[in-house]
Design a protein around this motif. Structure first.
Motif, PDB file in Angstrom:
ATOM      1  N   GLN A   1       3.644 -31.584 -39.813  1.00 37.37           N
ATOM      2  CA  GLN A   1       4.374 -30.642 -40.645  1.00 37.37           C
ATOM      3  C   GLN A   1       3.553 -30.330 -41.880  1.00 37.37           C
ATOM      4  O   GLN A   1       2.891 -31.211 -42.421  1.00 37.37           O
ATOM      5  CB  GLN A   1       5.697 -31.280 -41.097  1.00 37.37           C
ATOM      6  CG  GLN A   1       6.614 -31.659 -39.953  1.00 37.37           C
ATOM      7  CD  GLN A   1       7.522 -30.518 -39.575  1.00 37.37           C
ATOM      8  OE1 GLN A   1       8.219 -29.989 -40.411  1.00 37.37           O
ATOM      9  NE2 GLN A   1       7.492 -30.119 -38.323  1.00 37.37           N
ATOM     10  N   LEU A   2       3.621 -29.084 -42.325  1.00 35.92           N
ATOM     11  CA  LEU A   2       3.047 -28.758 -43.620  1.00 35.92           C
ATOM     12  C   LEU A   2       3.781 -29.562 -44.674  1.00 35.92           C
ATOM     13  O   LEU A   2       4.972 -29.827 -44.532  1.00 35.92           O
ATOM     14  CB  LEU A   2       3.216 -27.273 -43.925  1.00 35.92           C
ATOM     15  CG  LEU A   2       2.262 -26.287 -43.269  1.00 35.92           C
ATOM     16  CD1 LEU A   2       2.501 -24.907 -43.844  1.00 35.92           C
ATOM     17  CD2 LEU A   2       0.831 -26.687 -43.498  1.00 35.92           C
ATOM     18  N   SER A   3       3.054 -29.958 -45.715  1.00 36.75           N
ATOM     19  CA  SER A   3       3.708 -30.660 -46.806  1.00 36.75           C
ATOM     20  C   SER A   3       4.782 -29.768 -47.435  1.00 36.75           C
ATOM     21  O   SER A   3       4.641 -28.545 -47.449  1.00 36.75           O
ATOM     22  CB  SER A   3       2.675 -31.044 -47.846  1.00 36.75           C
ATOM     23  OG  SER A   3       3.302 -31.365 -49.051  1.00 36.75           O
TER      24      SER A   3
ATOM     25  N   SER B   1      -0.153 -21.754 -59.509  1.00 34.17           N
ATOM     26  CA  SER B   1      -0.517 -23.176 -59.515  1.00 34.17           C
ATOM     27  C   SER B   1      -2.038 -23.345 -59.451  1.00 34.17           C
ATOM     28  O   SER B   1      -2.589 -24.276 -60.053  1.00 34.17           O
ATOM     29  CB  SER B   1       0.154 -23.897 -58.354  1.00 34.17           C
ATOM     30  OG  SER B   1      -0.548 -23.699 -57.161  1.00 34.17           O
TER      31      SER B   1
ATOM     32  N   ALA C   1      -1.519 -20.738 -47.971  1.00 33.27           N
ATOM     33  CA  ALA C   1      -2.482 -20.654 -49.068  1.00 33.27           C
ATOM     34  C   ALA C   1      -2.722 -19.185 -49.386  1.00 33.27           C
ATOM     35  O   ALA C   1      -3.740 -18.610 -48.993  1.00 33.27           O
ATOM     36  CB  ALA C   1      -3.777 -21.364 -48.691  1.00 33.27           C
TER      37      ALA C   1
ATOM     38  N   LEU D   1      -1.234 -21.378 -43.393  1.00 36.33           N
ATOM     39  CA  LEU D   1      -1.209 -22.641 -44.136  1.00 36.33           C
ATOM     40  C   LEU D   1      -0.584 -22.472 -45.517  1.00 36.33           C
ATOM     41  O   LEU D   1      -0.707 -23.354 -46.362  1.00 36.33           O
ATOM     42  CB  LEU D   1      -2.631 -23.190 -44.277  1.00 36.33           C
ATOM     43  CG  LEU D   1      -3.262 -23.734 -43.006  1.00 36.33           C
ATOM     44  CD1 LEU D   1      -4.744 -23.903 -43.164  1.00 36.33           C
ATOM     45  CD2 LEU D   1      -2.626 -25.059 -42.641  1.00 36.33           C
TER      46      LEU D   1
ATOM     47  N   LYS E   1       5.295 -29.388 -50.364  1.00 37.52           N
ATOM     48  CA  LYS E   1       4.765 -28.758 -51.568  1.00 37.52           C
ATOM     49  C   LYS E   1       3.790 -27.634 -51.250  1.00 37.52           C
ATOM     50  O   LYS E   1       3.268 -26.983 -52.158  1.00 37.52           O
ATOM     51  CB  LYS E   1       4.063 -29.815 -52.428  1.00 37.52           C
ATOM     52  CG  LYS E   1       5.025 -30.720 -53.164  1.00 37.52           C
ATOM     53  CD  LYS E   1       4.289 -31.605 -54.152  1.00 37.52           C
ATOM     54  CE  LYS E   1       3.493 -32.675 -53.429  1.00 37.52           C
ATOM     55  NZ  LYS E   1       2.755 -33.548 -54.349  1.00 37.52           N
ATOM     56  N   ALA E   2       3.506 -27.415 -49.930  1.00 41.99           N
ATOM     57  CA  ALA E   2       2.459 -26.469 -49.547  1.00 41.99           C
ATOM     58  C   ALA E   2       2.700 -25.077 -50.117  1.00 41.99           C
ATOM     59  O   ALA E   2       1.776 -24.409 -50.564  1.00 41.99           O
ATOM     60  CB  ALA E   2       2.353 -26.405 -48.028  1.00 41.99           C
TER      61      ALA E   2
ATOM     62  N   ILE F   1       1.880 -24.981 -53.994  1.00 40.06           N
ATOM     63  CA  ILE F   1       0.496 -25.166 -54.453  1.00 40.06           C
ATOM     64  C   ILE F   1      -0.396 -24.005 -54.049  1.00 40.06           C
ATOM     65  O   ILE F   1      -1.473 -23.846 -54.596  1.00 40.06           O
ATOM     66  CB  ILE F   1      -0.127 -26.493 -53.953  1.00 40.06           C
ATOM     67  CG1 ILE F   1      -0.298 -26.492 -52.435  1.00 40.06           C
ATOM     68  CG2 ILE F   1       0.636 -27.687 -54.424  1.00 40.06           C
ATOM     69  CD1 ILE F   1      -1.127 -27.636 -51.949  1.00 40.06           C
ATOM     70  N   GLY F   2       0.043 -23.168 -53.101  1.00 42.74           N
ATOM     71  CA  GLY F   2      -0.820 -22.074 -52.671  1.00 42.74           C
ATOM     72  C   GLY F   2      -0.755 -20.849 -53.568  1.00 42.74           C
ATOM     73  O   GLY F   2      -1.555 -19.941 -53.417  1.00 42.74           O
TER      74      GLY F   2
END
Lengths: 103, 173
Positions: B121-123, B134, B51, B49, B125-126, B129-130
């Protein structure tokens, strides 16, 4: 690089993991295993939070996961201290042998 | 098949399998070891994901700190041999618990599949932001108050754990 996995897959996986934790809490007698099952449930919720965060492009989900982890660490410390003092007083960690407050 | 799908499948099966092992083993040490594996699988899922920070913290805090604490307590309690560990199993509780849990899973799956989120779909911005940058950025601006509150909570938990777990000294001795 975007993945082609739908968000729903993560949510269903998270639901299955959460319910596995619930089964552990319901069916086990050992307080430490019950504690570990609670950790399973917390982590299932964390997974869905991170999934929502990544699919919506909002950082709030990952911040919540960070705070949940901090609370889980605090819970681990206090919970295990309770188990320890329970064992010291009752010589057992089986929750059905501790019925002092059972009505 | 895409590599993401394969990775998701591996980590998902591993996570479910290790979770089931965790709740079914009679020996709490075996449960704890399966739980460590579970945390690593979840960390892999967080990486799928994008992250990264959460994945690293998952391994450090859960697989590192919390599980060391759990294993330490299991060893400290000295619960005896594996023979004595065998729990008196209640078939009623086990069957009913599993039955209602299965029902609950079906309900949840129905609820999720009948209202598809439509997010496939993953954003975009993913990825950004991970990152640690950020996360730290918003931790010390928008989420500064919860951050300080959590530090207070950890202090309270620290004191509580020490008071709960310390041996009570004899009064007046």
């Amino acid at each position: 690089m975007p993945t082609s996995i739908p968000l729903d897959y993560y949510l269903i996986l998270s639901a299955v993991l959460f319910v596995t934790g619930v089964v552990g809490v319901i069916t086990r007698r050992n307080a430490i295993v019950i504690f570990m099952s609670i950790e399973l449930m917390l982590n299932a919720v964390n997974l869905s939070m991170v999934a929502f965060s990544a699919y919506s492009g909002d950082i709030a989900g990952q911040m919540f996961v960070f705070f949940i982890m901090a609370v889980a660490a605090a819970e681990a410390a206090v919970g295990l201290a309770i188990v320890l003092s329970l064992f010291r007083n009752k010589q057992t960690v089986y929750v059905d042998e501790v019925n002092l407050m059972k009505w | 098949m895409e590599v993401q799908v394969i990775l998701f499948a591996i980590f998902a099966v591993g996570a479910i399998g290790s979770a089931i092992v965790t709740v079914t083993r009679k020996n709490p040490v075996a449960s704890a070891m399966a739980l460590v594996g579970h945390f690593f699988m979840l960390s892999g899922l967080y990486l799928t994901l994008e992250a990264q920070f959460v994945a690293a913290v998952q391994v450090l805090v859960y697989a590192g700190a919390i599980m060391v604490l759990v294993v330490f307590v299991i060893m400290l309690l000295n619960l005896g041999t594996e023979q004595q560990l065998a729990e008196r199993s209640s078939y009623l509780r086990g069957t009913l618990g599993t039955l209602f849990a299965a029902l609950f899973v079906i309900l949840l799956a129905l609820a999720i599949t009948s209202n598809p989120s439509g997010a496939n779909q993953l954003s975009s911005k993913a990825v950004e932001i991970g990152t640690t940058e950020s996360i730290g950025q918003s931790l010390f601006t928008q989420y500064l108050f919860p951050f300080e509150a959590v530090s207070l909570l950890l202090l309270a938990a620290l004191i509580g754990a020490v008071i709960l777990a310390k041996r009570h000294v004899q009064e007046g001795a």
